[in-house]
Scaffold this motif. Structure first.
Motif: not given
Length: 206
Positions: A37-49
């Protein structure tokens, strides 16, 4: 990005990322092939949150899920977002209301002219704290708390100023969480530092 890159950039292990996806804290990536699967910047931001809520603030997985879902489903109004963030997180375990202390809290809110919902969790927390102080022989009433409430009002102005001009829905939701959940330990730390300074000024031997 692949999950390996998401892991590298976020500092969260692949196994933990998959766990967050299973627990519905993080949305699944866009499928590109079998088991990929591919992930984007929103995944990264939510993961940090998520990391901040669980790792820094110490919230449970269930509470974190509740907070994220509530915020991301209601991203159109700042007041609603702040209310959802506060309502989704219990500040302490629920306890029985003490009538006298609940009355003092109501008087304080009335004196301040605050618009606060009757079911706001902070009402019960404040009443419970006042009851505990009374039981320990250090009762406080609304008159004593009034100067503290005025300081809190000034802090609230600073908090809400930080939401001004934020238009992106995710940015708005993220900022609401930061203001209502993650900033609290920093504010408590500032109070401790100020108390130490004031104590040194008052009582330090000449």
């Amino acid at each position: 990005m692949r999950i390996s890159e998401l892991s590298r950039r976020s500092g969260v292990s692949v196994a933990t990322i998959k766990y967050y996806i299973r627990e519905d804290l993080l949305p699944a990536g866009r499928p590109t092939a079998t088991n990929q699967a591919e992930y984007d910047e929103l995944h990264l931001r939510r993961l940090r949150l998520i990391r901040a809520l669980i790792g820094v603030r110490g919230l449970s997985v269930n509470t974190t899920r509740t907070v994220l879902h509530a915020l991301l489903e209601h991203t159109s109004e700042q007041h609603q977002l702040l209310g959802l963030a506060l309502g989704a997180i219990r500040l302490t375990d629920e306890s029985e209301d003490d009538t006298a202390e609940v009355t003092e809290v109501d008087i304080l809110i009335q004196k301040m002219g605050w618009e606060v919902h009757e079911s706001a969790p902070a009402r019960a927390v404040l009443a419970d704290t006042l009851a505990s102080l009374r039981d320990l022989g250090a009762p406080l009433d609304s008159k004593t708390l009034l100067p503290y409430a005025k300081l809190a009002g000034r802090m609230a102005v600073l908090d809400l100023n930080q939401l001004e001009g934020v238009t992106d829905p995710f940015d708005l939701a993220e900022r609401a969480v930061l203001l209502t959940v993650l900033l609290e330990p920093a504010l408590l730390a500032l109070r401790r530092l100020a108390q130490e300074h004031e104590s040194a000024q008052r009582y330090r031997a000449g």
